[in-house]
Scaffold this motif. Structure first.
Motif, PDB file in Angstrom:
ATOM      1  N   LEU A 191      41.796  29.129  43.117  1.00  0.00           N
ATOM      2  CA  LEU A 191      42.974  29.851  42.645  1.00  0.00           C
ATOM      3  C   LEU A 191      44.271  29.102  42.975  1.00  0.00           C
ATOM      4  O   LEU A 191      45.196  29.044  42.165  1.00  0.00           O
ATOM      5  CB  LEU A 191      43.013  31.250  43.258  1.00  0.00           C
ATOM      6  N   SER A 232      44.899  26.354  40.600  1.00  0.00           N
ATOM      7  CA  SER A 232      45.010  26.749  39.199  1.00  0.00           C
ATOM      8  C   SER A 232      46.403  26.479  38.661  1.00  0.00           C
ATOM      9  O   SER A 232      47.412  26.712  39.335  1.00  0.00           O
ATOM     10  CB  SER A 232      44.679  28.239  39.059  1.00  0.00           C
ATOM     11  N   ILE A 257      48.555  30.037  38.123  1.00  0.00           N
ATOM     12  CA  ILE A 257      48.435  30.998  39.209  1.00  0.00           C
ATOM     13  C   ILE A 257      49.527  32.058  39.098  1.00  0.00           C
ATOM     14  O   ILE A 257      50.697  31.752  38.843  1.00  0.00           O
ATOM     15  CB  ILE A 257      48.498  30.298  40.587  1.00  0.00           C
ATOM     16  N   ASP A 302      47.591  36.548  42.181  1.00  0.00           N
ATOM     17  CA  ASP A 302      46.601  35.586  42.663  1.00  0.00           C
ATOM     18  C   ASP A 302      47.066  34.951  43.971  1.00  0.00           C
ATOM     19  O   ASP A 302      46.284  34.781  44.914  1.00  0.00           O
ATOM     20  CB  ASP A 302      46.375  34.478  41.626  1.00  0.00           C
ATOM     21  N   THR A 312      45.102  35.145  47.637  1.00  0.00           N
ATOM     22  CA  THR A 312      44.648  33.960  48.375  1.00  0.00           C
ATOM     23  C   THR A 312      45.250  33.922  49.774  1.00  0.00           C
ATOM     24  O   THR A 312      44.558  33.599  50.744  1.00  0.00           O
ATOM     25  CB  THR A 312      45.020  32.667  47.630  1.00  0.00           C
TER      26      THR A 312
END
Length: 268
Positions: free
Chosen positions: A33, A36, A39, A43, A47
């Motif tokens: 994530l 990414s 994001i 997200d 995380t």
């Protein structure tokens, strides 16, 4: 505080990983994530929740976390800011904490805002920016009234008491510590603060005593030397030895690093 944050932000699959103590799987998903391109604020928050809950050596995650935050869309960064503030506070990046925080008067109400007030005060004190810490401290009485949970009030009280301790307002600090010590979670921290202040007072007394002993050794007293030859010197040696013994014991309560924070310079 962490549990409340998780409840508000939600963890979805990552929550499942955490609850099942599936650390490798959770951290692999976290890395995916964070890397990414797209994001989101949600997200990012998910995380950071997992990282703060499961990772011991947080600093190694700093480049990945900081880069991911910059890829969060600007319109969502305010939503993600609190988690990055928390991360920076945990790795003791106090300059980074202050960079992300608005001025004390603009910190939002609510639990996260009150926590940010504590982060800001702690960062300012750690960086010895006492003028800024003084600015933060002025908002604590209002914040303690606003706090809905007793836990949040105790956290605010401990933070303000630490500020009072460092600025020599020891009576105010002890009063706050005494109110916090009634809480079963923070009792140890509050009693430690009270003991530390009294030990600090004792160290000051010893410091003054050592200065006087040095003065006595420099000031020759003819009458005492005639009546008790060499006895005065022996008395002062014994006194200095006792003072240094007491100081060694008290330094276990208030270590050298804490002494410097409190502005205490001891005689050698």
């Amino acid at each position: 505080m962490k549990n409340n944050a998780e409840r508000i932000l939600g963890l979805d699959e990552l929550s499942g990983f955490t609850e099942l103590a599936m650390k490798p799987e959770a951290l692999r998903e976290v890395r995916r994530l964070l890397k990414s391109r797209d994001i989101t604020g949600d997200d990012f928050n998910k995380t950071l929740n997992v990282i703060l809950a499961q990772v011991d050596k947080l600093k190694s995650w700093t480049p990945l976390v900081e880069a991911a935050y910059l890829r969060v869309p600007e319109r969502e960064r305010e939503h993600a800011r609190f988690m990055l503030v928390s991360f920076r506070n945990c790795i003791r990046d106090y300059e980074g904490v202050l960079q992300l925080l608005p001025p004390p008067e603009q910190i939002a109400a609510g639990e996260f805002g009150l926590i940010e007030l504590c982060f800001g005060m702690g960062a300012a004190m750690s960086l010895k920016k006492m003028e800024l810490a003084e600015n933060f401290s002025g908002w604590f009485p209002k914040a303690m009234q606003m706090a809905e949970s007793p836990t949040m009030r105790f956290i605010l009280g401990l933070t303000l008491a630490d500020f009072f301790t460092r600025t020599g307002k020891w009576e105010d600090a002890v009063a706050l510590f005494e109110s916090v010590q009634k809480d079963r979670i923070f009792c140890r921290d509050a009693v430690k603060g009270i003991v530390e202040i009294h030990a600090f007072h004792a160290l000051l007394a010893i410091n003054n005593g050592l200065t006087l002993v040095k003065k006595f050794n420099c000031d020759f007293e003819p009458e005492m030397e005639m009546t008790l030859p060499g006895n005065d010197k022996k008395i002062q040696q014994q006194t200095e030895k006792q003072f240094r013994k007491w100081r060694k014991i008290l330094e276990k309560v208030v270590p050298e690093k804490r002494q410097k924070e409190l502005g205490l310079e001891l005689a050698n």
